[in-house]
Design a protein around this motif. Structure first.
Motif, mmCIF file in Angstrom:
data_model
loop_
_atom_site.group_PDB
_atom_site.id
_atom_site.type_symbol
_atom_site.label_atom_id
_atom_site.label_comp_id
_atom_site.label_asym_id
_atom_site.label_seq_id
_atom_site.Cartn_x
_atom_site.Cartn_y
_atom_site.Cartn_z
ATOM 1 N N SER A 82 -4.306 0.582 3.427
ATOM 2 C CA SER A 82 -5.216 -0.547 3.616
ATOM 3 C C SER A 82 -6.608 -0.079 4.028
ATOM 4 O O SER A 82 -6.780 0.994 4.606
ATOM 5 C CB SER A 82 -4.665 -1.481 4.696
ATOM 6 O OG SER A 82 -4.611 -0.823 5.945
ATOM 7 N N HIS A 111 1.670 -5.046 12.412
ATOM 8 C CA HIS A 111 1.877 -5.894 11.234
ATOM 9 C C HIS A 111 2.382 -7.259 11.672
ATOM 10 O O HIS A 111 3.300 -7.354 12.485
ATOM 11 C CB HIS A 111 2.855 -5.222 10.273
ATOM 12 C CG HIS A 111 2.318 -3.951 9.677
ATOM 13 N ND1 HIS A 111 2.054 -2.835 10.440
ATOM 14 C CD2 HIS A 111 1.954 -3.637 8.418
ATOM 15 C CE1 HIS A 111 1.565 -1.876 9.650
ATOM 16 N NE2 HIS A 111 1.486 -2.344 8.409
ATOM 17 N N ASN A 151 -3.996 8.422 18.704
ATOM 18 C CA ASN A 151 -4.188 7.737 17.418
ATOM 19 C C ASN A 151 -3.412 6.414 17.389
ATOM 20 O O ASN A 151 -2.196 6.407 17.266
ATOM 21 C CB ASN A 151 -3.744 8.660 16.279
ATOM 22 C CG ASN A 151 -4.187 8.142 14.922
ATOM 23 O OD1 ASN A 151 -4.829 7.101 14.830
ATOM 24 N ND2 ASN A 151 -3.827 8.860 13.879
ATOM 25 N N THR A 171 0.828 -1.209 0.000
ATOM 26 C CA THR A 171 0.000 0.000 0.000
ATOM 27 C C THR A 171 0.861 1.257 0.000
ATOM 28 O O THR A 171 0.912 1.984 -0.990
ATOM 29 C CB THR A 171 -0.926 0.017 1.217
ATOM 30 O OG1 THR A 171 -0.135 -0.045 2.414
ATOM 31 C CG2 THR A 171 -1.906 -1.140 1.183
HETATM 32 O O1 TXA Z 1 -1.757 0.454 4.424
HETATM 33 C C1 TXA Z 1 -1.669 0.773 5.624
HETATM 34 O O2 TXA Z 1 -2.565 0.557 6.436
HETATM 35 C C2 TXA Z 1 -0.353 1.430 6.059
HETATM 36 C C3 TXA Z 1 0.774 0.415 5.898
HETATM 37 C C4 TXA Z 1 2.090 0.942 6.430
HETATM 38 O O3 TXA Z 1 0.419 -0.801 6.527
HETATM 39 N N1 TXA Z 1 -0.461 1.895 7.408
HETATM 40 C C5 TXA Z 1 -1.236 2.966 7.761
HETATM 41 O O4 TXA Z 1 -1.154 3.292 9.099
HETATM 42 O O5 TXA Z 1 -1.932 3.556 6.965
HETATM 43 P P1 TXA Z 1 -1.712 4.678 9.681
HETATM 44 O O6 TXA Z 1 -1.253 4.706 11.081
HETATM 45 O O7 TXA Z 1 -1.305 5.794 8.819
HETATM 46 O O8 TXA Z 1 -3.259 4.477 9.663
HETATM 47 C C6 TXA Z 1 -3.858 3.532 10.519
HETATM 48 C C7 TXA Z 1 -5.306 3.830 10.699
HETATM 49 C C8 TXA Z 1 -5.528 5.120 11.443
HETATM 50 O O9 TXA Z 1 -6.654 5.756 10.876
HETATM 51 C C9 TXA Z 1 -5.804 4.660 12.863
HETATM 52 O O10 TXA Z 1 -6.588 5.555 13.596
HETATM 53 C C10 TXA Z 1 -6.532 3.351 12.616
HETATM 54 O O11 TXA Z 1 -5.875 2.786 11.498
HETATM 55 N N2 TXA Z 1 -6.399 2.442 13.765
HETATM 56 C C11 TXA Z 1 -5.294 1.828 14.225
HETATM 57 N N3 TXA Z 1 -5.561 1.121 15.328
HETATM 58 C C12 TXA Z 1 -6.882 1.258 15.569
HETATM 59 C C13 TXA Z 1 -7.772 0.794 16.576
HETATM 60 N N4 TXA Z 1 -7.348 0.008 17.579
HETATM 61 N N5 TXA Z 1 -9.072 1.165 16.505
HETATM 62 C C14 TXA Z 1 -9.520 1.955 15.511
HETATM 63 N N6 TXA Z 1 -8.721 2.439 14.530
HETATM 64 C C15 TXA Z 1 -7.418 2.110 14.561
#
Ligand code: TXA
Ligand code: MG
Length: 316
Positions: A180, A65, A60, A33
């Protein structure tokens, strides 16, 4: 940072990257991604370093992974629907938010105070080799300063975070280019927390209609209005270019723009998703005002329009 020094952070060695991660380092790595900013998800210090590097708000949470669903099950509780989704889409660009197991050996910081953990098994061959080699789960948000455009190449990672990270595992351009899809559960029903690289239609084929998150709190804290923010102003769904504007086109470009960058001349959403972040960066380096042509809302269009809306939102 001097170009020489930045180059020194690039590696193509999975074992070097794994070594740095086991030592508690910050290592960006390619996924299918976007690039992730990875660190040992079991270590408070390593995970705290991610938040500091990105200047990411502490509320946040981060995606953890994993190699596969067996490793994910050490940390979260799977429901039958989650099981179905994983069977259909892992390894791949689907993130599931699931209840955290009490005994989960993960830093509490990855959950940012929630009782869930987001897990995903990436499909990119280098990400898979890295997860295999390192053995530990990797917390990894997109490898960009918080609120800025995601990175789809090693150069883009270095541009935003080069001063702070230890290594970038260079895998060339991230093939899908958009993050993703994040699916959570409310009262046992799957809800779409973030549209992404797996389309709603593909998920609904497997589990039926996806709900909208109902909670008053932000269900997925990363879904803040202003995000992916370029410096230039964006105007969406334009049918005419205004004087002085550059154009982010889709299909046949509108006339009159200072500069045209085309997401997909053929009007192909997959190509547009792959180009989106790199083209926003290109325009941002040269344009003060960007007009964006309409993108259809079907398929990957839902995720593309989600990112464009956030990029265009007023800055907080
Ligand atoms: O494609 C992707 O998902 C990429 C690659 C590196 O894997 N990662 C990514 O991570 O986009 P980030 O941190 O930019 O976005 C993660 C999203 C955020 O909107 C975050 O709030 C949500 O996932 N998220 C993570 N853990 C969560 C949780 N326990 N409950 C609700 N939302 C969560
Ligand atoms: Mg992000």
């Amino acid at each position: 940072m001097p170009a020489e020094e930045a180059k020194g952070r690039l590696t193509q060695s999975v074992s070097e990257a794994a070594h740095a991660l086991r030592a508690g380092g910050l290592v960006a790595f390619p996924t299918e991604t976007v690039y992730g900013l990875g660190a040992d998800a079991t270590s408070d210090r390593a995970v705290a370093a991610i938040f500091a590097a990105k200047e990411r708000p502490r509320f946040n949470p981060l995606i953890v992974h994993v190699r596969d669903s067996a490793q994910a099950k050490e940390f979260v509780e799977f429901s039958p629907i989650a099981e179905k989704l994983v069977q259909a889409f892992w390894p791949g660009p689907l993130t599931l938010v699931l209840p955290r197991r009490e005994q989960a050996k993960l830093s509490l910081l990855v959950s940012a105070g929630l009782d869930t953990v987001a897990v995903r098994a990436p499909a990119h061959p280098l990400a898979r080799s890295l997860l295999e080699a390192v053995g530990i789960p990797l917390a990894a948000p997109s490898a960009n300063p918080s609120g800025k455009v995601s990175a789809t190449s090693a150069d883009h990672v270095i541009e935003g975070l080069g001063e702070i990270l230890d290594l970038v595992l260079d895998g060339g351009s991230a093939p899908l280019g958009i993050e993703s899809t994040v699916v959570g559960f409310e009262n046992g029903k799957p809800v779409l927390l973030r549209p992404g690289a797996v389309t709603r239609a593909d998920i609904e084929k497997v589990v039926g209609p996806l709900g909208r998150p109902a909670g008053k709190a932000i269900a997925s804290p990363g879904q803040l209005a202003s995000h992916y923010a370029p410096r230039a102003r964006l105007r969406l769904n334009v049918d005419a270019v205004r004087p002085g504007e550059s154009l982010l086109a889709f299909g046949k470009p509108l006339p009159g723009a200072v500069r045209v960058v085309n997401l997909s001349a053929a009007g192909d959403l997959k190509e547009a998703a792959a180009n989106l972040f790199a083209m926003l960066r290109t325009l941002d380096n040269t344009a003060m005002a960007i007009a964006v042509m309409p993108i259809p809302q079907d398929g990957l269009g839902e995720a593309i329009n989600d990112r464009l809306m956030r990029a265009a939102a007023p800055r907080s």
